[in-house]
Design an enzyme around this catalytic site. Structure first.
Site, mmCIF file in Angstrom:
data_model
loop_
_atom_site.group_PDB
_atom_site.id
_atom_site.type_symbol
_atom_site.label_atom_id
_atom_site.label_comp_id
_atom_site.label_asym_id
_atom_site.label_seq_id
_atom_site.Cartn_x
_atom_site.Cartn_y
_atom_site.Cartn_z
ATOM 1 N N GLU A 1 -5.032 2.309 -3.791
ATOM 2 C CA GLU A 1 -3.569 2.362 -3.818
ATOM 3 C C GLU A 1 -2.975 1.078 -3.268
ATOM 4 O O GLU A 1 -1.836 1.044 -2.819
ATOM 5 C CB GLU A 1 -3.049 3.574 -3.019
ATOM 6 C CG GLU A 1 -3.336 3.546 -1.545
ATOM 7 C CD GLU A 1 -4.658 4.209 -1.168
ATOM 8 O OE1 GLU A 1 -4.787 4.598 -0.002
ATOM 9 O OE2 GLU A 1 -5.550 4.341 -2.027
ATOM 10 N N HIS B 1 -5.645 14.686 -8.380
ATOM 11 C CA HIS B 1 -5.852 13.278 -8.731
ATOM 12 C C HIS B 1 -5.075 12.856 -9.975
ATOM 13 O O HIS B 1 -4.717 11.686 -10.108
ATOM 14 C CB HIS B 1 -7.346 13.014 -8.924
ATOM 15 C CG HIS B 1 -8.113 13.003 -7.640
ATOM 16 N ND1 HIS B 1 -8.214 11.887 -6.832
ATOM 17 C CD2 HIS B 1 -8.791 13.986 -6.985
ATOM 18 C CE1 HIS B 1 -8.920 12.166 -5.757
ATOM 19 N NE2 HIS B 1 -9.294 13.437 -5.826
ATOM 20 N N ASP C 1 0.848 -1.177 0.000
ATOM 21 C CA ASP C 1 0.000 0.000 0.000
ATOM 22 C C ASP C 1 0.896 1.243 0.000
ATOM 23 O O ASP C 1 1.803 1.368 0.836
ATOM 24 C CB ASP C 1 -0.905 0.000 1.234
ATOM 25 C CG ASP C 1 -1.954 1.093 1.179
ATOM 26 O OD1 ASP C 1 -3.084 0.801 0.770
ATOM 27 O OD2 ASP C 1 -1.633 2.247 1.548
ATOM 28 N N ILE C 2 0.667 2.159 -0.937
ATOM 29 C CA ILE C 2 1.461 3.384 -1.024
ATOM 30 C C ILE C 2 1.183 4.246 0.201
ATOM 31 O O ILE C 2 0.026 4.535 0.520
ATOM 32 C CB ILE C 2 1.141 4.156 -2.310
ATOM 33 C CG1 ILE C 2 1.461 3.298 -3.540
ATOM 34 C CG2 ILE C 2 1.939 5.467 -2.369
ATOM 35 C CD1 ILE C 2 1.050 3.932 -4.853
ATOM 36 N N ASN D 1 -3.023 13.054 -3.454
ATOM 37 C CA ASN D 1 -4.209 13.532 -4.163
ATOM 38 C C ASN D 1 -4.649 14.900 -3.656
ATOM 39 O O ASN D 1 -5.000 15.789 -4.441
ATOM 40 C CB ASN D 1 -5.360 12.530 -3.999
ATOM 41 C CG ASN D 1 -5.240 11.337 -4.934
ATOM 42 O OD1 ASN D 1 -4.624 11.425 -5.995
ATOM 43 N ND2 ASN D 1 -5.807 10.215 -4.541
ATOM 44 N N ASP E 1 -2.792 9.648 -10.074
ATOM 45 C CA ASP E 1 -2.840 8.594 -11.090
ATOM 46 C C ASP E 1 -1.445 8.313 -11.655
ATOM 47 O O ASP E 1 -1.094 7.157 -11.919
ATOM 48 C CB ASP E 1 -3.773 9.003 -12.230
ATOM 49 C CG ASP E 1 -5.241 8.924 -11.835
ATOM 50 O OD1 ASP E 1 -5.536 8.362 -10.761
ATOM 51 O OD2 ASP E 1 -6.093 9.430 -12.598
#
Length: 283
Positions: free
Chosen positions: A174, A144, A131-132, A139, A148
């Site tokens: 994520e 966003h 998980d980032i 964001n 992305d």
């Protein structure tokens, strides 16, 4: 020719096709099921229509549920177009549209297969969920689109840094997963540590291009050797809990779950020890 045909016929053709779809697909007595044995075909002759024009219209307006065939020419190119559409739809059902990685559906299918292989052959497999870290702040701070970009580059790094026969999937916003086939816990830890190191090397420009920023990720890792019965949901849950532990204890690290086969390994080790004792002592 295609542009001329579209400019002249697009509006009227779309109105007619959409009205036909509405008439027959929403009526209670027509097209009631997808597997209607009788079937229903609605034909509309389109003088001057080319395959190139149809490809543009179909892509622009979602008309790939219509089939085009020429009345006076070779139908092969049109059938190839249908085949291409089917291949693209098949790809989309199994891949994440943003990153191109396998999606959750494929992840669960492959995980189930790998667990069954482990049970049958008593060979190891490992699952890492990554998980980032602090992704929401990316964001919120940079937008966003920049978020992305981070997801796309992170996914590309995972693909390039993993072995060819391991599965890399995006299973959440994520959140990503890597299934390491034939790998036990210690080797898997080394592989995941390398993924974390490569994550730290990623670099991104802020939207105004004046500054750079980097990211880190946390990982939860679990291994399975098929010595005890366990469900797919159980192994995912253990990897998730290990990920939560990594987040809670500082992020940018990997935490491992308890060994699923621990009790079976202890029992197996004890049996071997008793066998050796009997061979050498007779007791």
């Amino acid at each position: 020719m295609s542009a001329e045909y579209i400019a002249k016929n697009e509006a009227s053709l779309l109105e007619e096709l959409f009205s036909v779809r509405e008439r027959f697909c929403n009526e209670s007595e027509a097209c009631t099921t997808q597997d209607c044995p009788e079937g229903l075909a609605v034909l509309r002759v389109c003088p001057g229509m080319t395959l190139e024009a149809w490809e543009i219209l179909a892509e622009r307006h979602g008309l790939n549920d219509w089939l085009t065939l020429p009345l006076d020419r070779n139908a092969t190119p049109h059938l190839r177009h249908v085949q291409q559409v089917l291949e693209e739809l098949s790809f989309k059902t199994e891949h994440d549209p943003l990153t191109g990685l396998s999606n959750r559906r494929v992840f669960e299918r492959v995980l189930d297969q790998e667990m069954e292989r482990s049970r049958r052959n008593k060979t190891p497999m490992s699952l890492a969920i990554l998980d980032i870290d602090n992704f929401k702040s990316i964001n919120d701070t940079w937008g966003h689109l920049k978020g992305d970009e981070v997801l796309i580059d992170f996914a590309e790094m995972l693909s390039h840094s993993s072995r060819r026969y391991d599965l890399v999937a995006r299973i959440g916003g994520e959140e990503f997963a890597v299934i390491f086939s034939g790998v036990g816990i210690f080797k898997a830890q080394q592989l995941v540590q390398r993924l974390l190191e490569n994550t730290r090397l990623l670099s991104f420009s802020t939207p105004d291009s004046k500054n750079k920023f980097s990211v880190t990720c946390s990982a939860g890792l679990v291994a399975y050797k098929g010595l005890v019965e366990s469900s797919m949901n159980n192994i995912i849950d253990k990897a998730d809990k290990a990920l939560y532990e990594a987040k809670k204890t500082g992020k940018d690290k990997v935490c491992t779950a308890e060994v699923l086969d621990f009790s079976a390994v202890n029992k197996e080790t004890l049996v071997h020890a008793n066998e050796k004792k009997f061979l050498f002592t007779g007791n």
